[in-house]
Design an enzyme around this catalytic site. Structure first.
Site, short mmCIF file in Angstrom:
data_model
loop_
_atom_site.label_atom_id
_atom_site.label_comp_id
_atom_site.label_asym_id
_atom_site.label_seq_id
_atom_site.Cartn_x
_atom_site.Cartn_y
_atom_site.Cartn_z
N ASP A 19 0.80 -1.22 0.00
CA ASP A 19 0.00 0.00 0.00
C ASP A 19 0.83 1.27 0.00
O ASP A 19 0.37 2.33 -0.45
CB ASP A 19 -0.94 0.01 1.22
N GLY A 60 1.07 -5.97 3.65
CA GLY A 60 -0.31 -5.83 4.11
C GLY A 60 -1.34 -5.99 3.01
O GLY A 60 -2.26 -6.79 3.12
N GLY A 76 3.10 -6.66 -1.50
CA GLY A 76 3.67 -6.15 -0.26
C GLY A 76 3.31 -7.03 0.91
O GLY A 76 2.91 -8.19 0.76
N ARG A 86 10.74 -8.56 9.12
CA ARG A 86 10.16 -8.47 7.79
C ARG A 86 10.43 -9.72 6.95
O ARG A 86 9.64 -10.07 6.06
CB ARG A 86 10.70 -7.23 7.07
#
Length: 518
Positions: free
Chosen positions: A203, A235, A233, A301
């Protein structure tokens, strides 16, 4: 097909209403074909079942090769074995497995005409009908190769490009090289050459593009260019919200097909203001638990989206609560939330400038012709307030924050309101239960949660309960805009806003436009 220079192409004439009828060969067999309205149909000359294709829902694109009209179609992998395979005359191509399950098999219906002139006429007629549906002809595609599990480049090459090329869409592709690169691109791009900007990313890149467009001198026309997003990505809340709103499952392919088909819907843009600094948001703003999880889990991550679930458990085990106050102008039917406020001092200073996330040296705060946000007369607004301590404050413009988290079950695209979910002070056990209920949005029914809609909202963030020096994180669309927790690294960039002074959010209804399944 690649279009490195994105030169202007002549517009197709308006789709004609005249029906076409021709004797053709399909799959080696003679047939009578008709093109009428938005449908291509044919029946074997010797009798048999009538076949048809709906141009809008089943056709990607059309190209002419001599006497052959090659119609690129798609069928989902789970449907490929049933009836539809008999419509095609060439080997199917499966474009990956697709996130969210399934895949798309592209096939061709090859319609052999009696002459090249007839093939050209039919090809033009079908392309005109597709163009009349509002489909894009030229796209500027921004790929973030670093987001999520760093799969943006692969997703573009293997899952996006085959569909874009089959649809006959010209494109220019640019990979982002650094933070705010997408914002810089949107700020300077010659928009006359394109019918849309597409982000293959999470986003954050979409948010950069919106900010870049609104920092242009021609912002009022620039912001009208349709925007698209394809999930690559962590989200992917915007894509999930768009597909859920249209009753479709989450996948790269559904997101790409939404862009190809050219359907659009208005997208609210929220101005986030502190003093003279302004930032534009299209997804959400969080303070407290959710912001802590989103930002502090960055160290994990490499886990992909699983990092959020993992760090949620860690954060709940050592729950933080924050002092502060939330002021808001309720939407109709939500006037009973909070307590009335007699007077509210303006949060905005004259000459508010547009800001950016991240590197302040690359911002456009000196722009004088950029968009300055919606005009509101605060004296005419009836403000109400809720006092902390809070576990979390979550402000959303769309339904989902990520693929698996339904933030705002009553959010509606383009309605001009923000949905607010506030988790009040409560036991850790209750918070853990709420975290599990966020998958379907049922957490908003808890007595520990205040859920309502607002026209405008102001956060006055305070310190963490039990600390006189540590505040929290305020996060907008996945990026820190203010931080008061004292956690700083040697190479950390300066944040856009300061933790402590009020931050105000005001909605600009339907300011932007986004490609949507419906």
């Amino acid at each position: 097909m690649a279009d490195p220079q994105a030169r202007d192409q002549p517009e197709s004439p308006a789709a004609g209403a005249k029906a076409l009828l021709e004797s053709v060969r399909i799959g080696g067999s003679a047939a009578e074909a008709t093109l009428s309205g938005g449908e291509l149909a044919w029946r074997p000359s010797g009798g048999g079942e009538r076949r048809r294709l709906e141009l809008e829902s089943e056709v990607l694109g059309v190209r002419v090769d001599g006497r052959a009209v090659r119609v690129a179609t798609f069928v989902r992998a789970d449907e490929a074995g049933a009836g539809r395979s008999s419509l095609t005359s060439s080997r199917p191509v499966t474009c990956g497995s697709g996130r969210g399950g399934g895949g798309v098999r592209m096939r061709e219906v090859v319609v052999e005409m009696e002459s090249e002139e007839a093939a050209a006429m039919w090809g033009d007629a079908m392309r005109d009908r597709l163009a009349a549906l509002g489909r894009p002809k030229r796209l500027y595609i921004i790929v973030n190769p670093y987001g999520g599990k760093r799969g943006g480049r692969r997703i573009f090459q293997t899952e996006v490009l085959p569909l874009i090329e089959a649809a006959g869409i010209l494109y220019t592709m640019q990979e982002t090289k650094h933070r705010l690169h997408a914002q810089e691109i949107a700020h300077s791009l010659d928009l006359r050459k394109y019918d849309g900007i597409v982000c293959v990313s999470g986003d954050g890149v979409l948010v950069e593009v919106v900010n870049g467009l609104l920092q242009r001198e021609d912002w009022n026309t620039a912001i009208k260019i349709p925007l698209g997003i394809i999930p690559a990505g962590t989200g992917n809340g915007m894509v999930q919200s768009l597909l859920h709103f249209s009753g479709q499952s989450f996948s790269v392919y559904n997101a790409v097909l939404a862009i190809i088909r050219g359907h659009k819907r208005p997208l609210d843009v929220t101005s986030v203001v502190q003093g003279k600094t302004r930032f534009f948001s299209v997804l959400m703003l969080t303070w407290g638990l959710v912001a802590d999880i989103d930002i502090e889990s960055e160290k994990y991550r490499w886990m992909g989206s699983a990092r959020l679930d993992f760090y949620s458990l860690l954060r709940v085990a050592s729950l933080r609560r924050y002092n502060g106050r939330v002021l808001f102008v309720p939407a109709p039917r939500y006037e009973g939330f909070g307590d009335p406020v007699e007077q509210v001092t303006s949060c905005k200073s004259n000459g508010a400038s547009t800001g950016v996330q991240g590197d302040r040296s690359k911002d456009f705060n000196d722009e004088t012709c950029a968009y300055t946000g919606p005009s509101i007369d605060e004296a005419d607004l009836e403000w109400r307030s809720l006092d902390g301590p809070f576990v979390s404050v979550w402000v959303s413009g769309v339904t989902f924050a990520s693929e698996n988290v339904m933030t705002a079950p009553e959010a509606n695209f383009g309605d001009g309101y923000l949905d607010v979910a506030i988790i009040k002070d409560c036991p850790r056990s209750a918070v853990l239960g709420l975290m599990f209920q966020m998958k379907d949005g049922s957490y908003v029914k808890s007595p520990y949660v205040e859920y309502f809609k607002v026209k405008a909202l102001r956060i006055e963030p305070g310190m963490r309960v039990g600390s006189s020096s540590k505040g929290g994180i305020i996060d907008s669309d996945g990026e820190v805009i203010a931080r008061g927790d004292g956690a700083h690294t040697g190479d950390e960039i300066e944040h856009l806003m300061t933790y402590g002074p009020p931050i105000q959010l005001t909605v600009d209804q339907g300011l932007a436009t986004i490609f949507s399944p419906r």
